[in-house]
Design an enzyme around this catalytic site. Structure first.
Site, PDB file in Angstrom:
ATOM      1  N   LEU A 295       0.856  -1.191   0.000  1.00  0.00           N
ATOM      2  CA  LEU A 295       0.000   0.000   0.000  1.00  0.00           C
ATOM      3  C   LEU A 295       0.890   1.238   0.000  1.00  0.00           C
ATOM      4  O   LEU A 295       1.869   1.308   0.747  1.00  0.00           O
ATOM      5  CB  LEU A 295      -0.902  -0.008   1.234  1.00  0.00           C
ATOM      6  CG  LEU A 295      -1.918  -1.161   1.286  1.00  0.00           C
ATOM      7  CD1 LEU A 295      -2.559  -1.245   2.667  1.00  0.00           C
ATOM      8  CD2 LEU A 295      -2.975  -1.000   0.202  1.00  0.00           C
TER       9      LEU A 295
ATOM     10  N   HIS B 250       4.052  -9.734  10.722  1.00  0.00           N
ATOM     11  CA  HIS B 250       5.166 -10.166   9.875  1.00  0.00           C
ATOM     12  C   HIS B 250       5.835 -11.373  10.544  1.00  0.00           C
ATOM     13  O   HIS B 250       6.094 -11.339  11.749  1.00  0.00           O
ATOM     14  CB  HIS B 250       6.177  -9.026   9.687  1.00  0.00           C
ATOM     15  CG  HIS B 250       7.303  -9.419   8.792  1.00  0.00           C
ATOM     16  ND1 HIS B 250       7.178  -9.447   7.418  1.00  0.00           N
ATOM     17  CD2 HIS B 250       8.558  -9.847   9.062  1.00  0.00           C
ATOM     18  CE1 HIS B 250       8.318  -9.875   6.888  1.00  0.00           C
ATOM     19  NE2 HIS B 250       9.174 -10.117   7.869  1.00  0.00           N
TER      20      HIS B 250
HETATM   21  C1  GAR Z   1       1.569 -15.204   7.645  1.00  0.00           C
HETATM   22  O1  GAR Z   1       2.669 -15.968   8.042  1.00  0.00           O
HETATM   23  C2  GAR Z   1       1.911 -13.722   7.691  1.00  0.00           C
HETATM   24  O2  GAR Z   1       2.742 -13.383   8.757  1.00  0.00           O
HETATM   25  C3  GAR Z   1       2.630 -13.566   6.394  1.00  0.00           C
HETATM   26  O3  GAR Z   1       1.889 -14.342   5.472  1.00  0.00           O
HETATM   27  C4  GAR Z   1       1.267 -15.432   6.162  1.00  0.00           C
HETATM   28  C5  GAR Z   1      -0.213 -15.410   5.871  1.00  0.00           C
HETATM   29  O4  GAR Z   1      -0.852 -16.550   6.374  1.00  0.00           O
HETATM   30  N1  GAR Z   1       2.721 -12.185   6.013  1.00  0.00           N
HETATM   31  C6  GAR Z   1       3.778 -11.645   5.425  1.00  0.00           C
HETATM   32  O5  GAR Z   1       4.757 -12.276   5.079  1.00  0.00           O
HETATM   33  C7  GAR Z   1       3.684 -10.137   5.193  1.00  0.00           C
HETATM   34  N2  GAR Z   1       4.978  -9.579   4.916  1.00  0.00           N
HETATM   35  P1  GAR Z   1      -2.419 -16.600   6.633  1.00  0.00           P
HETATM   36  O6  GAR Z   1      -3.114 -16.167   5.333  1.00  0.00           O
HETATM   37  O7  GAR Z   1      -2.703 -18.037   6.937  1.00  0.00           O
HETATM   38  O8  GAR Z   1      -2.759 -15.684   7.778  1.00  0.00           O
END
Ligand code: GAR
Length: 207
Positions: free
Chosen positions: A99, A115
């Site tokens: 964003l 994160h």
């Molecule tokens: C999670 O591990 C979150 O921390 C990560 O993506 C995954 C989503 O899982 N986010 C990032 O890497 C953002 N930079 P989910 O859809 O099962 O919640």
């Protein structure tokens, strides 16, 4: 705010939505009392997170970046959904689109992100999903974790709200590490932070 005085939250998702589920469950079990999920907005029409939202009776919206000519048109569509649902606070829960400052500056300290590492380790542009855990394993770090932070125009650069450490174990793959970080850190930290920040917004206090 919602009719019963809760902070209206939009959860932005892209994929499986396990963090969304953790927030839904925390609201159902009374761990979140100051916030209500008023909208789940997905950047993919086929995200399983949308099924989770529908099962919980939460309104959904889909804004795919590829359906728009520009980032500003994409963000205008998102903003339209946010305004239509009277949203006070946004939670990025595995939302894989960046964003712009134009968007984030409208919601200072009103957007949270989870994160899957101990920021500043393995964070910033290009670090998302399994890539984060691949980077941790390649680095030889013995400890990783998760971070919840406010979102500003710098990727993973906003003020940190909470962090929790998780051990890296011998034999870990990116997938086993991802699962442990989610279970031991993300699914705990994110609902806690939602309640903490929502309570402050409801009380009119600025962090
Ligand atoms: C999670 O591990 C979150 O921390 C990560 O993506 C995954 C989503 O899982 N986010 C990032 O890497 C953002 N930079 P989910 O859809 O099962 O919640």
């Amino acid at each position: 705010m919602t009719a019963d005085g809760k902070v209206a939250v939009a959860v932005f998702v892209t994929g499986g939505g396990t963090n969304l589920q953790a927030i839904i469950d925390a609201a159902a079990s009374g761990k979140i009392t100051s916030a209500e999920i008023s909208l789940v907005l997905s950047s993919r029409g086929d995200a399983y997170a949308l099924e989770r939202a529908k099962k919980a009776g939460i309104p959904t919206a889909v804004c795919e970046r590829s359906s728009f000519d520009s980032q500003s048109a994409f963000e205008a569509a998102i903003l339209g959904e946010v305004e239509a649902h009277g949203i006070d606070m946004i939670v990025l829960a595995g939302f894989m689109s960046i964003l712009s400052r134009d968007f984030t500056s409208r919601f200072p300290e009103r957007i949270l992100n989870v994160h899957p590492s101990l920021i500043p380790r393995h964070s910033g542009k290009g670090y998302y999903g399994l890539r984060v855990h691949e980077s941790v394993l390649a680095s030889g770090d013995k400890v990783t974790g998760a971070t919840v932070h406010f979102v500003n125009e710098i990727p993973d650069g906003g003020r940190i709200i909470s962090q929790k450490e998780v051990a890296v174990l011998p034999g870990d793959t990116p997938e086993t590490l991802q699962k442990r970080v989610m279970r031991e850190a993300e699914w705990i930290l994110l609902p806690e932070a939602v309640e903490t920040v929502a309570r402050e917004i409801a009380g009119g206090n600025k962090r």
